[in-house]
Design an enzyme around this catalytic site. Sequence first.
Site, mmCIF file in Angstrom:
data_model
loop_
_atom_site.group_PDB
_atom_site.id
_atom_site.type_symbol
_atom_site.label_atom_id
_atom_site.label_comp_id
_atom_site.label_asym_id
_atom_site.label_seq_id
_atom_site.Cartn_x
_atom_site.Cartn_y
_atom_site.Cartn_z
ATOM 1 N N ASP A 292 0.837 -1.201 0.000
ATOM 2 C CA ASP A 292 0.000 0.000 0.000
ATOM 3 C C ASP A 292 0.873 1.252 0.000
ATOM 4 O O ASP A 292 1.533 1.556 0.991
ATOM 5 C CB ASP A 292 -0.898 0.007 1.243
ATOM 6 C CG ASP A 292 -1.792 1.242 1.278
ATOM 7 O OD1 ASP A 292 -2.878 1.186 0.679
ATOM 8 O OD2 ASP A 292 -1.395 2.266 1.872
ATOM 9 N N TYR B 214 3.149 9.868 -0.674
ATOM 10 C CA TYR B 214 4.240 9.293 0.137
ATOM 11 C C TYR B 214 5.601 9.537 -0.520
ATOM 12 O O TYR B 214 6.636 9.375 0.129
ATOM 13 C CB TYR B 214 4.051 7.782 0.363
ATOM 14 C CG TYR B 214 2.780 7.374 1.080
ATOM 15 C CD1 TYR B 214 1.952 8.316 1.685
ATOM 16 C CD2 TYR B 214 2.408 6.030 1.163
ATOM 17 C CE1 TYR B 214 0.781 7.933 2.331
ATOM 18 C CE2 TYR B 214 1.239 5.647 1.811
ATOM 19 C CZ TYR B 214 0.430 6.604 2.384
ATOM 20 O OH TYR B 214 -0.724 6.215 3.018
ATOM 21 N N LYS C 243 -2.744 5.854 -4.434
ATOM 22 C CA LYS C 243 -3.872 6.759 -4.159
ATOM 23 C C LYS C 243 -3.653 8.104 -4.847
ATOM 24 O O LYS C 243 -2.514 8.569 -4.930
ATOM 25 C CB LYS C 243 -4.005 7.000 -2.642
ATOM 26 C CG LYS C 243 -3.865 5.735 -1.813
ATOM 27 C CD LYS C 243 -4.038 5.947 -0.327
ATOM 28 C CE LYS C 243 -3.662 4.706 0.441
ATOM 29 N NZ LYS C 243 -2.267 4.620 0.871
HETATM 30 P P1 NDP Z 1 1.128 1.452 11.815
HETATM 31 O O1 NDP Z 1 -0.047 1.496 12.716
HETATM 32 O O2 NDP Z 1 1.240 0.373 10.808
HETATM 33 O O3 NDP Z 1 2.421 1.483 12.740
HETATM 34 C C1 NDP Z 1 3.716 1.612 12.226
HETATM 35 C C2 NDP Z 1 4.678 1.798 13.404
HETATM 36 O O4 NDP Z 1 4.677 0.611 14.204
HETATM 37 C C3 NDP Z 1 6.093 2.030 12.971
HETATM 38 O O5 NDP Z 1 6.664 2.955 13.881
HETATM 39 C C4 NDP Z 1 6.758 0.665 13.117
HETATM 40 O O6 NDP Z 1 8.127 0.791 13.405
HETATM 41 C C5 NDP Z 1 5.994 0.089 14.296
HETATM 42 N N1 NDP Z 1 5.873 -1.391 14.222
HETATM 43 C C6 NDP Z 1 5.622 -2.144 13.141
HETATM 44 N N2 NDP Z 1 5.581 -3.445 13.460
HETATM 45 C C7 NDP Z 1 5.826 -3.528 14.790
HETATM 46 C C8 NDP Z 1 5.927 -4.615 15.690
HETATM 47 N N3 NDP Z 1 5.769 -5.870 15.272
HETATM 48 N N4 NDP Z 1 6.194 -4.337 16.989
HETATM 49 C C9 NDP Z 1 6.359 -3.048 17.405
HETATM 50 N N5 NDP Z 1 6.273 -1.985 16.604
HETATM 51 C C10 NDP Z 1 6.001 -2.222 15.293
HETATM 52 O O7 NDP Z 1 1.217 2.909 11.135
HETATM 53 P P2 NDP Z 1 0.988 3.601 9.752
HETATM 54 O O8 NDP Z 1 0.430 4.932 10.086
HETATM 55 O O9 NDP Z 1 2.201 3.532 8.916
HETATM 56 O O10 NDP Z 1 -0.200 2.779 9.008
HETATM 57 C C11 NDP Z 1 0.020 1.673 8.186
HETATM 58 C C12 NDP Z 1 -0.181 2.017 6.719
HETATM 59 O O11 NDP Z 1 -1.498 2.512 6.474
HETATM 60 C C13 NDP Z 1 0.699 3.178 6.217
HETATM 61 O O12 NDP Z 1 2.051 2.831 6.091
HETATM 62 C C14 NDP Z 1 -0.007 3.524 4.936
HETATM 63 O O13 NDP Z 1 0.303 2.591 3.925
HETATM 64 C C15 NDP Z 1 -1.469 3.417 5.368
HETATM 65 N N6 NDP Z 1 -2.020 4.722 5.802
HETATM 66 C C16 NDP Z 1 -3.018 5.278 5.044
HETATM 67 C C17 NDP Z 1 -3.582 6.485 5.384
HETATM 68 C C18 NDP Z 1 -4.666 7.044 4.553
HETATM 69 O O14 NDP Z 1 -5.014 8.214 4.729
HETATM 70 N N7 NDP Z 1 -5.241 6.288 3.634
HETATM 71 C C19 NDP Z 1 -3.124 7.250 6.568
HETATM 72 C C20 NDP Z 1 -2.099 6.570 7.337
HETATM 73 C C21 NDP Z 1 -1.589 5.355 6.957
HETATM 74 P P3 NDP Z 1 9.339 0.462 12.359
HETATM 75 O O15 NDP Z 1 8.889 0.847 10.997
HETATM 76 O O16 NDP Z 1 10.447 1.327 12.870
HETATM 77 O O17 NDP Z 1 9.635 -1.000 12.492
#
Ligand code: NDP
Length: 275
Positions: free
Chosen positions: A49, A54, A79
Amino acid sequence: MATNIADGTVLNNGVKMPWLGLGVWKVKDGSEVSLSVRTAIEAGYRSIDTAAVYGNEAGVGEGIRQAGIDRDQLFITTKVWNADQGYESTLKAFDESMKRLGLDTLDLYLIHWPVKGKYVETWRAMEKLYRDGYVRAIGVSNFHIHHLEDLRQNSEVTPVVNQVEFHPLLTQKELLGYCKEHRIQMEAWSPLMQGNLDHPLLVELAQKYGKTPAQIVIRWDLEKQVVTIPKSITPARIRQNAEVFDFTLSAEDVEKIDALNENRRFGPDPDNFNF
Ligand code: NDP
């Protein structure tokens, strides 16, 4: 119920979409994103996604090519950004995204946010891209029920997906019910609450099931039949987040997580955003 990473939901137009995908918001273009995408594909993910805003579509495309897997095995979402909404500008934005991704067809194109006075026109362009075969499915993101109703009354194609903020503190019960009724697949963004996973219940359930809090939350999405796209740039976490197909949560534990709802958003309310 999903028991394999290859499992997916059948969208309202018959296209299959994996229950689990990798999110890449805030992941840097270039090697950071291409490595994340490659690591995910090697771990069995088949869905990625991204979004024009981005700024990492080129790196996503590079990661896909590096993984060396057949294109038809993958499900790629991008998107249209708010500034590009409108009919002609959406068609142009789509072309530019496809060039950056290096793809001929897209699996899912979403309206990123419901920009007032624009999203119905934008949707007309999405319908054209769909009918012309450039994209296998079209959907929306950040739509409340009233946005979906507006679209329903002013368009022909029903969105396949509504991608919204969804996690244990924001369970979106009413919207989920509406989407189920209208065969619009809900998809969770920020499923891991952007890493805020230290809630005592999640820690307790992680111990009970021998999993991590992240895995408990991802499994809860699956039990609720919500597509989920956790983001990580950490290879061990990318792999960990996919190891959720070898256990199920009891109905009682699903309800306990549901009860954590506080209608709390980490992102903006779709009725009140200024970008
Ligand atoms: P998430 O809720 O997926 O959380 C991501 C965070 O969690 C990062 O800091 C990551 O750290 C950490 N993390 C990941 N896996 C673990 C784990 N197993 N244990 C502990 N910490 C963990 O956040 P997002 O806001 O990125 O949402 C996911 C996706 O949704 C986005 O990347 C995007 O593709 C989409 N999105 C869409 C939006 C929209 O308006 N349509 C708005 C926001 C997001 P690290 O990377 O350092 O490992």
